[in-house]
Design an enzyme around this catalytic site. Structure first.
Site, mmCIF file in Angstrom:
data_model
loop_
_atom_site.group_PDB
_atom_site.id
_atom_site.type_symbol
_atom_site.label_atom_id
_atom_site.label_comp_id
_atom_site.label_asym_id
_atom_site.label_seq_id
_atom_site.Cartn_x
_atom_site.Cartn_y
_atom_site.Cartn_z
ATOM 1 C CE LYS A 99 5.501 1.938 2.373
ATOM 2 N NZ LYS A 99 4.868 2.506 3.731
ATOM 3 C CE1 TYR A 131 1.948 5.887 4.431
ATOM 4 C CE2 TYR A 131 2.782 4.382 6.106
ATOM 5 C CZ TYR A 131 2.296 4.714 4.735
ATOM 6 O OH TYR A 131 2.168 3.419 3.779
ATOM 7 C CG HIS A 149 4.873 5.563 -1.119
ATOM 8 N ND1 HIS A 149 4.814 6.259 0.079
ATOM 9 C CD2 HIS A 149 3.943 4.732 -1.118
ATOM 10 C CE1 HIS A 149 3.630 5.936 0.661
ATOM 11 N NE2 HIS A 149 3.031 4.678 -0.072
ATOM 12 C CG ASP A 166 5.348 0.008 5.755
ATOM 13 O OD1 ASP A 166 6.388 -0.656 4.885
ATOM 14 O OD2 ASP A 166 4.596 0.817 5.744
#
Ligand code: NAP
Length: 275
Positions: free
Chosen positions: A76, A51, A109, A46
Site C-alpha cells: 500500500k 508496516y 492506503h 497483505d
C-alpha cells in the site's frame, strides 16, 4: 465455495489472505510467520509501506519455493508519499523492498483530502506501466470512491476497509459491489482491541459447527463475497483461520451476525485521518 474471487480485470484474489501488520517484532519473526502461512496454504499476503516489513515479507515469499504467480501480493501507498508527490517512487521502493518485479495489488492506503483524484491518476499511470496486476483503494468511504470514479479510466479492483461483525459496513460493501469493486476486510477478527470473538452469538454458532468464533467470522465474510486478511503470528491459528472451507452458515446465521453491527471502529474514521 470458491477459494478465489474474480476481480474486474480478470485477475483473481484468494478469499483468505494473511495480514502482516505487527506480525513479528523482528524481521526474523516476520519472515518465519509468512513462511509458516505459506506452508499452511495461504497464497495471499497483505503488507504495506507503513508496516516496515516489506523486506522480510518479500524474502519469505521469494524463498518459499512457491512459484511467484501462485502468490497474490498486496502492498500500500502511504499518505506522506502522496503529500510529497512521490507516488511512483514509493511504488518502486516497495517493489525493491519486496525484491519482486511485479505486485498483484497496489492500494491507496487512506484517502488524502484534496488529493483523491490526482492520486488515482498516478495509480493508473503505475498500472499502465505494467508492474502491477491490479490497483485499488483502502479505507475509502462511498463519497471517496465516488470521487475516484468521477475521473477514473481504470476502476479500482478492491476496497480494503475495517470490517467485522461490530462494523458491518453494509452500505460501502453494497456500493462497491455494485461498481465492480471487491470489498476486503481488515481487522476481520476485530484485532486485539475488542473482545469480538467472545460474543455469545458467535460462540453459539461456532459450537454448532465444532468451529471457533474466528472461523465463523471469516466464513461469514467469504459467504458475503468479502475477502478477509486475518493476521496471526502463530502457525496453529494461521491454520485455524484458513480451515473454513468445510462448513456453511445458513442465511439466518448470516443475518444474526449482521445484526451484531454497532458501528464500532477500532481504527481511525477515514474522514479524519491525518499524515
Ligand atoms: N488498510 C488498512 O488501513 C489496514 C488497517 C489495519 C490492518 N490492516 C491489515 O489487516 C490485517 C488484519 O488486521 P489486524 O491485524 O488489525 O487484526 P485481526 O486480523 O482482526 O486480528 C489479529 C488479532 O487476532 C489474533 N488472532 C488471530 N487468529 C486468531 C484466532 N483464530 N483465534 C483467536 N485470536 C486470533 C491475533 O493474535 P496472534 O497473532 O497471536 O494469533 C491478533 O491479536 C493486518 O495485519 C493488516 O495486514 C489494514
Amino acid at each position: 465455495m470458491a477459494k478465489k474471487i474474480l476481480l474486474n480485470n480478470d485477475a483473481s484474489v484468494p478469499v483468505i489472505g494473511l495480514g502482516t501488520y505487527k506480525i513479528g517484532i523482528t524481521d526474523t519473526d516476520t519472515y518465519r510467520a509468512v513462511r509458516s502461512a505459506l506452508d499452511v496454504g495461504y497464497r495471499h499476503i497483505d503488507t504495506a509501506t507503513l508496516y516496515e516489513n516489506e523486506v522480510p515479507v518479500g524474502k519469505a515469499i521469494r524463498e518459499s519455493g512457491i512459484p511467484r504467480e501462485e502468490i497474490f501480493v498486496t502492498t500500500k501507498l502511504w499518505g506522506t508519499d502522496i503529500l510529497k508527490d512521490r507516488i511512483k517512487e514509493a511504488f518502486e521502493g516497495s517493489l525493491k523492498n519486496l525484491g519482486l518485479d511485479y505486485l498483484d495489488l497496489y492500494l491507496v492506503h487512506w484517502p488524502v483530502k484534496g488529493k483523491i483524484s490526482s492520486t488515482w491518476k498516478a495509480m493508473e499511470d503505475i498500472y499502465i506501466d505494467g508492474k502491477v496486476r491490479t490497483i485499488g483503494l483502502s479505507n475509502h468511504l462511498i463519497h471517496h470512491v465516488e470521487e475516484v470514479l468521477k475521473d477514473a479510466t481504470v476502476t479500482p479492483a478492491v476496497n480494503q476497509m475495517e470490517l467485522h461483525p461490530y462494523l458491518v459496513q453494509q452500505g460501502v460493501v453494497d456500493f462497491c459491489k455494485d461498481k465492480g469493486i471487491v470489498p476486503e476486510a481488515w481487522s476481520p477478527l476485530g484485532s486485539s482491541k475488542i473482545p469480538l470473538l467472545q460474543d455469545k452469538v458467535l460462540t453459539r454458532i461456532a459450537d454448532k459447527y465444532h468451529k471457533s468464533s474466528a472461523q465463523v467470522v471469516l466464513r461469514w465474510n467469504i459467504q458475503k463475497g468479502v475477502v478477509a486478511i486475518p493476521k496471526s503470528s502463530s502457525k496453529e491459528r494461521q491454520a485455524e483461520n484458513f480451515n473454513i472451507f468445510d462448513f456453511e452458515l445458513s442465511d439466518e446465521e448470516i443475518r444474526q451476525i449482521d445484526s451484531l453491527d454497532r458501528g464500532h471502529r477500532t481504527g481511525v474514521h477515514p474522514d479524519y485521518i491525518e499524515f
